[in-house]
Design a protein around this motif. Sequence first.
Motif, PDB file in Angstrom:
ATOM      1  N   TYR A  73      45.805  50.548  26.130  1.00 49.51           N
ATOM      2  CA  TYR A  73      45.020  50.568  26.021  1.00 49.51           C
ATOM      3  C   TYR A  73      44.770  52.391  26.402  1.00 49.51           C
ATOM      4  O   TYR A  73      45.898  52.661  26.421  1.00 49.51           O
ATOM      5  CB  TYR A  73      43.927  50.322  27.419  1.00 49.51           C
ATOM      6  N   PHE A  93      37.548  43.844  25.354  1.00 46.81           N
ATOM      7  CA  PHE A  93      37.308  43.358  26.621  1.00 46.81           C
ATOM      8  C   PHE A  93      38.627  42.178  26.758  1.00 46.81           C
ATOM      9  O   PHE A  93      39.625  42.358  25.815  1.00 46.81           O
ATOM     10  CB  PHE A  93      36.591  42.194  27.708  1.00 46.81           C
ATOM     11  N   PRO A  94      39.608  42.227  27.776  1.00 50.70           N
ATOM     12  CA  PRO A  94      40.859  42.571  27.537  1.00 50.70           C
ATOM     13  C   PRO A  94      41.615  40.661  27.925  1.00 50.70           C
ATOM     14  O   PRO A  94      43.114  40.794  27.491  1.00 50.70           O
ATOM     15  CB  PRO A  94      41.583  42.584  29.394  1.00 50.70           C
ATOM     16  N   LEU A 195      35.223  38.425  31.283  1.00 46.56           N
ATOM     17  CA  LEU A 195      36.635  39.673  31.149  1.00 46.56           C
ATOM     18  C   LEU A 195      36.786  39.359  28.918  1.00 46.56           C
ATOM     19  O   LEU A 195      37.632  39.681  29.306  1.00 46.56           O
ATOM     20  CB  LEU A 195      37.420  38.863  32.368  1.00 46.56           C
ATOM     21  N   GLY A 239      33.121  40.499  37.052  1.00 48.26           N
ATOM     22  CA  GLY A 239      33.755  40.607  35.380  1.00 48.26           C
ATOM     23  C   GLY A 239      33.517  42.100  34.965  1.00 48.26           C
ATOM     24  O   GLY A 239      33.943  42.728  35.222  1.00 48.26           O
ATOM     25  N   PHE A 243      35.823  45.357  34.290  1.00 50.31           N
ATOM     26  CA  PHE A 243      36.248  46.499  33.040  1.00 50.31           C
ATOM     27  C   PHE A 243      35.674  46.844  33.225  1.00 50.31           C
ATOM     28  O   PHE A 243      36.260  48.460  32.810  1.00 50.31           O
ATOM     29  CB  PHE A 243      35.835  45.287  32.189  1.00 50.31           C
ATOM     30  N   TRP A 246      36.255  50.141  35.387  1.00 48.97           N
ATOM     31  CA  TRP A 246      37.984  50.180  35.173  1.00 48.97           C
ATOM     32  C   TRP A 246      38.211  51.374  33.673  1.00 48.97           C
ATOM     33  O   TRP A 246      38.747  51.709  34.100  1.00 48.97           O
ATOM     34  CB  TRP A 246      38.967  49.271  34.622  1.00 48.97           C
ATOM     35  N   VAL A 247      37.107  50.737  32.554  1.00 48.42           N
ATOM     36  CA  VAL A 247      36.893  52.073  31.875  1.00 48.42           C
ATOM     37  C   VAL A 247      36.490  53.668  32.250  1.00 48.42           C
ATOM     38  O   VAL A 247      37.269  54.321  31.691  1.00 48.42           O
ATOM     39  CB  VAL A 247      36.543  51.517  30.561  1.00 48.42           C
ATOM     40  N   TRP A 257      32.067  53.486  28.949  1.00 47.95           N
ATOM     41  CA  TRP A 257      32.385  52.028  28.044  1.00 47.95           C
ATOM     42  C   TRP A 257      31.434  52.382  27.070  1.00 47.95           C
ATOM     43  O   TRP A 257      31.093  51.362  25.716  1.00 47.95           O
ATOM     44  CB  TRP A 257      31.994  51.176  29.106  1.00 47.95           C
TER      45      TRP A 257
END
Length: 390
Positions: A73, A93-94, A195, A239, A243, A246-247, A257
């Motif tokens: 990323y 998403f991861p 996720l 979940g 994410f 985190w972004v 995001w």
Amino acid sequence: MTETLVVQKERLWDRAGAARGVGTAIGILALTRLGQLLMIWWLGSATAEPRSVWDRLLVWDAGWFLRVAVDGYPHGYTYDANGVLQGNELAFFPVYPILIRFGAAIGLPASTAAVLIAWAASIGAAVALHLLGTSLYDKRAGWALVAICCSAPASVVLSMAYSESIFLALVAGMFVAAHRRVWWAAGLLGLLTALSRPTGAAAALGLAVAALIAVWSLWRSERRIAWPPIAAAAVALAGVPLFIGWVAWRVGDLDAWFKIQTAGWGTTFDYGTSTWDFLNTTLRTGDGWVSISIAIILLAALAAAGVALAQKPWLPLAVYGVVAMILVYGQAGFYHSKPRLLLPVLLTLLPAVVAASKARPRVAILSIAAWAAFGLWYGAYLVTVWPYTL
């Protein structure tokens, strides 16, 4: 308690037809995938820009997933030469990119890993859909759910390097586990679902409803709290915020995001204004048969959801379906992507699934075959002749 869960799992396996029943579900999936790949080859060979079937499975969003898998990323926003904010890989998403990276780590080319993982996930989705349909209704409904979902007009993405096959496998598996009250599996699958795609938030809400039902049932009967369903719901609900958070931390902006989504794909929640404008304009002006067909698909999905709700389906699945549809219809963005986003909703498929499970086998098979012929051709057309992204 453990013995009860074992009995439940064995009973579902038997009800689903055991290995033969599950094998039939996988066979149905294989027929849809092979048929559609042949259609892609046939339609693609007649286009002005001939490309291999393999290349057509790796277009559009596949490139974004591959870049995340190979390069990771980015650490912040991306701007063009004029300083205008652009979309970048942080929008995706991861779970799927991580799986691609694992595939590349064992020696596969990243593109090969991406397609093979999507195909493997499609098999998982077929199994999970069959078990879900069987758990909710009966074995025939399970097969019908696989056939109808895997031949829907946007089901071509189940063969492509897209995340829909993984999401579908996870969300269906999560609801199977929740319906059988195997909460550790429901929580784990719910977290992975959340996720995988933003609509994992809707799936987590559905799981939370299932957990509340279980908690209330135990409280009424034994006056004690059931902690496993609460834990499962909490894990799944965390979940999507994890994410997105985190972004935000990576970029240094709380709503990073959402800004990236808007800059790259015009995806903002406008309470359905853009969807209404698209439907109104398209149905009045008739601007191309694809746009008209998408408008009809969107209206048909709404009608099917209404019928499904009138039939009083399992409440957690209904909540997931309604919330997911609100997210799809309520946001701006590419209108031609909406049928793809509706594919894993499942609620819209339930009326046809129930009807097929109750109809005479010949009638059900012919009806589903007609649906599949159109749906598979339609998806093949979109990735060969139609020039825009799904």
